[in-house]
Design a protein around this motif. Structure first.
Motif, PDB file in Angstrom:
ATOM      1  N   VAL A   7      27.465  39.515 -98.542  1.00  0.00           N
ATOM      2  CA  VAL A   7      28.134  38.276 -99.053  1.00  0.00           C
ATOM      3  C   VAL A   7      29.258  38.412-100.029  1.00  0.00           C
ATOM      4  CG1 VAL A   7      27.561  36.007-100.112  1.00  0.00           C
ATOM      5  CG2 VAL A   7      25.796  37.206 -98.757  1.00  0.00           C
ATOM      6  N   ARG A   8      30.312  38.127 -99.807  1.00  0.00           N
ATOM      7  CA  ARG A   8      31.563  38.448-100.785  1.00  0.00           C
ATOM      8  C   ARG A   8      32.647  37.720-100.097  1.00  0.00           C
ATOM      9  NH1 ARG A   8      30.509  43.430 -98.077  1.00  0.00           N
ATOM     10  NH2 ARG A   8      31.808  43.794 -96.041  1.00  0.00           N
ATOM     11  N   VAL A   9      33.888  37.750-100.935  1.00  0.00           N
ATOM     12  CA  VAL A   9      35.164  37.269-100.250  1.00  0.00           C
ATOM     13  C   VAL A   9      35.890  38.645-100.348  1.00  0.00           C
ATOM     14  CG1 VAL A   9      37.195  36.024-101.006  1.00  0.00           C
ATOM     15  CG2 VAL A   9      35.098  35.087-101.706  1.00  0.00           C
ATOM     16  N   THR A  10      36.351  39.012 -99.043  1.00  0.00           N
ATOM     17  CA  THR A  10      37.281  40.014 -99.048  1.00  0.00           C
ATOM     18  C   THR A  10      38.879  39.547 -98.820  1.00  0.00           C
ATOM     19  OG1 THR A  10      35.655  41.380 -97.750  1.00  0.00           O
ATOM     20  CG2 THR A  10      37.949  42.006 -97.477  1.00  0.00           C
ATOM     21  N   VAL A  11      39.686  40.193 -99.691  1.00  0.00           N
ATOM     22  CA  VAL A  11      41.090  39.832 -99.828  1.00  0.00           C
ATOM     23  C   VAL A  11      41.889  40.794 -98.725  1.00  0.00           C
ATOM     24  CG1 VAL A  11      42.949  39.060-101.401  1.00  0.00           C
ATOM     25  CG2 VAL A  11      40.651  38.990-101.904  1.00  0.00           C
ATOM     26  N   CYS A  12      42.648  40.298 -98.004  1.00  0.00           N
ATOM     27  CA  CYS A  12      43.615  41.507 -97.136  1.00  0.00           C
ATOM     28  C   CYS A  12      44.847  40.537 -96.960  1.00  0.00           C
ATOM     29  CB  CYS A  12      42.753  41.758 -95.761  1.00  0.00           C
ATOM     30  SG  CYS A  12      42.249  40.327 -94.759  1.00  0.00           S
ATOM     31  N   THR A  13      45.726  41.308 -96.122  1.00  0.00           N
ATOM     32  CA  THR A  13      46.964  40.717 -95.808  1.00  0.00           C
ATOM     33  C   THR A  13      47.057  40.423 -94.289  1.00  0.00           C
ATOM     34  OG1 THR A  13      48.136  42.765 -95.204  1.00  0.00           O
ATOM     35  CG2 THR A  13      48.029  42.192 -97.626  1.00  0.00           C
ATOM     36  N   THR A  14      48.096  39.558 -93.849  1.00  0.00           N
ATOM     37  CA  THR A  14      48.082  39.414 -92.274  1.00  0.00           C
ATOM     38  C   THR A  14      48.543  40.628 -91.890  1.00  0.00           C
ATOM     39  OG1 THR A  14      50.094  38.684 -92.771  1.00  0.00           O
ATOM     40  CG2 THR A  14      48.641  36.860 -92.834  1.00  0.00           C
ATOM     41  N   ASP A  15      48.758  41.542 -92.598  1.00  0.00           N
ATOM     42  CA  ASP A  15      49.096  42.820 -91.853  1.00  0.00           C
ATOM     43  C   ASP A  15      48.052  43.847 -91.676  1.00  0.00           C
ATOM     44  OD1 ASP A  15      51.804  42.181 -91.350  1.00  0.00           O
ATOM     45  OD2 ASP A  15      52.482  42.910 -93.175  1.00  0.00           O
ATOM     46  N   GLU A  16      46.773  43.588 -92.268  1.00  0.00           N
ATOM     47  CA  GLU A  16      45.655  44.053 -92.083  1.00  0.00           C
ATOM     48  C   GLU A  16      45.388  45.153 -93.132  1.00  0.00           C
ATOM     49  OE1 GLU A  16      44.539  45.244 -88.316  1.00  0.00           O
ATOM     50  OE2 GLU A  16      45.449  43.945 -87.365  1.00  0.00           O
ATOM     51  N   GLU A  17      46.095  44.969 -94.438  1.00  0.00           N
ATOM     52  CA  GLU A  17      45.980  45.635 -95.633  1.00  0.00           C
ATOM     53  C   GLU A  17      44.960  45.109 -96.372  1.00  0.00           C
ATOM     54  OE1 GLU A  17      49.690  46.407 -97.228  1.00  0.00           O
ATOM     55  OE2 GLU A  17      50.689  47.144 -95.674  1.00  0.00           O
ATOM     56  N   TYR A  18      43.923  45.961 -96.876  1.00  0.00           N
ATOM     57  CA  TYR A  18      43.023  45.534 -97.758  1.00  0.00           C
ATOM     58  C   TYR A  18      43.583  45.463 -99.096  1.00  0.00           C
ATOM     59  CZ  TYR A  18      38.921  46.056-100.921  1.00  0.00           C
ATOM     60  OH  TYR A  18      37.963  45.766-101.897  1.00  0.00           O
ATOM     61  N   VAL A  19      42.966  44.457 -99.905  1.00  0.00           N
ATOM     62  CA  VAL A  19      43.634  44.037-101.200  1.00  0.00           C
ATOM     63  C   VAL A  19      42.511  44.404-102.298  1.00  0.00           C
ATOM     64  CG1 VAL A  19      44.623  42.501-102.986  1.00  0.00           C
ATOM     65  CG2 VAL A  19      45.397  42.717-100.413  1.00  0.00           C
ATOM     66  N   SER A  20      41.460  43.426-102.202  1.00  0.00           N
ATOM     67  CA  SER A  20      40.408  43.556-103.101  1.00  0.00           C
ATOM     68  C   SER A  20      39.003  42.863-102.410  1.00  0.00           C
ATOM     69  CB  SER A  20      40.471  42.952-104.341  1.00  0.00           C
ATOM     70  OG  SER A  20      40.885  41.587-104.026  1.00  0.00           O
ATOM     71  N   THR A  21      37.955  43.008-103.349  1.00  0.00           N
ATOM     72  CA  THR A  21      36.865  42.158-102.904  1.00  0.00           C
ATOM     73  C   THR A  21      36.127  41.482-104.360  1.00  0.00           C
ATOM     74  OG1 THR A  21      36.316  43.686-101.095  1.00  0.00           O
ATOM     75  CG2 THR A  21      34.394  42.358-102.035  1.00  0.00           C
ATOM     76  N   PHE A  22      35.736  40.338-104.154  1.00  0.00           N
ATOM     77  CA  PHE A  22      34.988  39.788-105.283  1.00  0.00           C
ATOM     78  C   PHE A  22      33.730  38.842-104.855  1.00  0.00           C
ATOM     79  CE2 PHE A  22      38.902  36.940-104.422  1.00  0.00           C
ATOM     80  CZ  PHE A  22      38.065  35.929-104.520  1.00  0.00           C
TER      81      PHE A  22
END
Length: 245
Positions: free
Chosen positions: A32-47
């Motif tokens: 259970v989490r929020v995964t932040v990424c870009t539309t180019d499929e690059e991972y940014v963060s999780t919170f």
């Protein structure tokens, strides 16, 4: 990054950022989490990851954690509001993942109380419409959690609901709600006045089998997830079907 674990909803922010809400599974709450990424499929963060270790264990119900999240909505400042149908609360986070606060947590059917909240959407004035699914209604709040109004009750007549799920607001402030067990989408004014409904039960064009999430595309067409028909249907705002896939 950790990727996705039973993703249930996504919100798109500015500059190609996507916030993916992961519901996890009953016996693996670390998903259970929020995964932040870009539309180019690059991972940014999780919170909002209340559990950081694997294996059978209890869910974390502390502030800033999620148990059974259902939807993400972004306000005008790109703060995230997340509904949780287990905790019956709305949690808010900054776009960088900082916990900002919560409201709700009082299960019930009174004004401002929630019972399994699901879909959410902001209007142009940063008021938040919440689908109060188990109470078969829509409630309207300020983003600080102040109750403003409500409409709907159990049934299948105009303006009534049976386990509604998703909600979307157009640029004029009209509100569209997926009426899950009634297999239809209903349109209302921003003050809850019924405008029209579209759809009936079935698998043909313009028919639904448990419509779920709903959103507008960049051309202001309405996209409806037709869950048990395993497809998406596309409509104009006046209810004309434009396509399906």
């Amino acid at each position: 990054g950790p990727g996705f674990n039973y993703p249930i909803h996504v919100a798109r922010g500015k500059e190609g950022i996507m916030y993916v809400l992961c519901r996890g599974s009953e016996f693996r709450p670390e998903g259970v989490r929020v995964t932040v990424c870009t539309t180019d499929e690059e991972y940014v963060s999780t919170f909002a990851r209340g559990v950081n270790y694997q294996g059978p264990h209890e869910f974390n119900q502390e502030d800033g954690s999620l148990v059974w999240p259902t939807c993400i909505a972004l306000d005008s400042q790109e703060n995230l509001f997340i509904s949780d149908e287990w905790l019956n609360r709305i949690s808010s986070f900054s776009k960088d993942g900082d916990y900002l606060g919560k409201w709700g947590e009082k299960t019930g059917s009174g004004d401002g109380e929630l019972d399994r909240p699901s879909g959410m959407a902001f209007d142009a004035d940063d008021n938040l419409y919440i689908v109060d699914s188990n109470n078969h209604r829509v409630q309207k709040f300020t983003k600080d959690g102040k109750f403003l109004m409500k409409w709907g009750s159990f049934g299948d007549a105009e303006g009534e609901f049976n386990m509604p799920w998703g909600v979307a607001v157009d640029e004029l402030g009209d509100v569209y709600v997926t009426d899950w067990r009634n297999d239809r989408v209903q349109k209302f004014t921003g003050e809850g006045e019924f405008v029209f409904s579209l759809g009936t039960s079935g698998s043909g064009d313009g028919e639904f089998d448990r419509p779920a999430c709903i959103a507008f595309d960049k051309d202001d067409n309405l996209m409806v997830v037709d869950a048990l028909n395993n497809r998406i249907q596309k409509y104009s705002k006046d209810g004309r079907i434009l396509g399906a896939w």
